[in-house]
Scaffold this motif. Structure first.
Motif, PDB file in Angstrom:
ATOM      1  N   PRO A 120       0.804  -1.229   0.000  1.00  0.00           N
ATOM      2  CA  PRO A 120       0.000   0.000   0.000  1.00  0.00           C
ATOM      3  C   PRO A 120       0.835   1.276   0.000  1.00  0.00           C
ATOM      4  N   ARG A 227      -0.684   9.549   1.854  1.00  0.00           N
ATOM      5  CA  ARG A 227      -0.536   8.091   1.821  1.00  0.00           C
ATOM      6  C   ARG A 227      -1.639   7.402   1.014  1.00  0.00           C
ATOM      7  N   ARG A 228      -2.896   7.743   1.287  1.00  0.00           N
ATOM      8  CA  ARG A 228      -3.990   7.059   0.607  1.00  0.00           C
ATOM      9  C   ARG A 228      -4.032   7.387  -0.881  1.00  0.00           C
ATOM     10  N   GLU A 231      -1.374   5.344  -2.496  1.00  0.00           N
ATOM     11  CA  GLU A 231      -1.780   3.937  -2.546  1.00  0.00           C
ATOM     12  C   GLU A 231      -2.736   3.674  -3.702  1.00  0.00           C
TER      13      GLU A 231
END
Length: 282
Positions: A120, A227-228, A231
């Motif tokens: 991720p 981060r997301r 990912e």
């Protein structure tokens, strides 16, 4: 794993592999550091040109799978100690150690590449020398692959009577097309960093003296990013370019299991270990 996990006093080489202030530990044939969201995993078997034995491969898969899910890890950097990234599977260890089920070997290698592709967080490879065999598969599975002019990429499998594995039968053509991939795989000739970049196989080539600093800067930028969003961006690109990678793993596994039991592989491995030209009979 070949050694128990635990923090150690870092050696000079490990200091070079880790930023100042990072926590450093040796886990089997790997050196692992963690600092400011960057997890650096260095293949540290320089006496074998960073060839990977089964225990090291298993440990690498464990680390990427588990540590990538930790919230304080935001990017993973993969590197090799002392020059080569990795010269692939350690044939000497395989020849002198206990016999291992070929399917276990293949599943372990596939697990590493799968973990890199599905992590991720972004994965960055720093290649300052040879990336051959499954070592090439690991380097090319990274989202960003940076190399020095000393680096080269080699699908060496056919030279010892095997076929590409670790997903490389898909990773390479997905980047450079069928014709160039066939040349690499069927002829078993190295592709230098400059040609690899020109073909679209790797991200960029940096001078030797600039490679480490550039990778550190890229890792720091990624670690500070959303981060997301990173990912989901990675997931989308992987889905668009490598949608059939699991099918490639399956085809490679079945083919390689057959070839690992062949007379040609026995001859190819013996020739490599004996530093002579193989004489294939089939």
């Amino acid at each position: 794993m070949t050694e128990a996990n635990g923090a150690i006093a870092p050696s000079e080489a490990e200091h070079d592999a880790a930023p100042s202030g990072a926590t450093v530990e040796r886990i089997g044939g790997l050196v692992v550091s963690h600092d400011a969201g960057v997890l650096r995993i260095t293949i540290a078997r320089p006496e074998r040109m960073n060839a990977i034995d089964l225990d090291t491969m298993r440990t690498l898969g464990d680390l990427v799978e588990t540590r990538a899910a930790e919230r304080d890890v935001r990017v993973i950097v993969l590197a090799g100690e002392g020059g080569p990234f990795s010269t692939g599977a350690d044939l000497m260890a395989a020849a002198t150690g206990p016999a291992t089920d070929p399917r276990v070997v293949m599943d372990t290698a596939n697990r590493v590449v799968r973990a890199i592709l599905t992590a991720p967080v972004p994965v960055v490879a720093q290649v300052d020398g040879a990336a051959a065999g499954v070592g090439a598969s690991i380097a090319l599975a990274a989202d960003l692959t940076y190399a020095s002019p000393k680096a080269y990429f080699l699908l060496a499998f056919v030279n010892i009577g095997l076929m590409p594995d670790g997903g490389s039968s898909m990773l390479v053509p997905a980047s450079i097309g069928r014709a160039r991939a066939a040349e690499m795989a069927l002829l078993g000739e190295r592709l230098g960093a400059g040609d690899a970049h020109a073909a679209g196989l790797i991200t960029r080539v940096l001078p030797v003296e600039d490679l480490g600093a550039h990778v550190d800067a890229v890792a720091a930028k990624l670690a500070a990013g959303p981060r997301r969003a990173l990912e989901l961006t990675k997931r989308s690109i992987t889905a668009a370019t490598l949608a059939r990678v699991e099918a490639a793993f399956e085809i490679e596994t079945e083919g390689q299991i057959e070839l690992l039991g062949s007379a040609d592989f026995a001859e190819g491995a013996a020739a490599m270990l004996g530093r002579r030209k193989p004489s294939f009979g089939s």
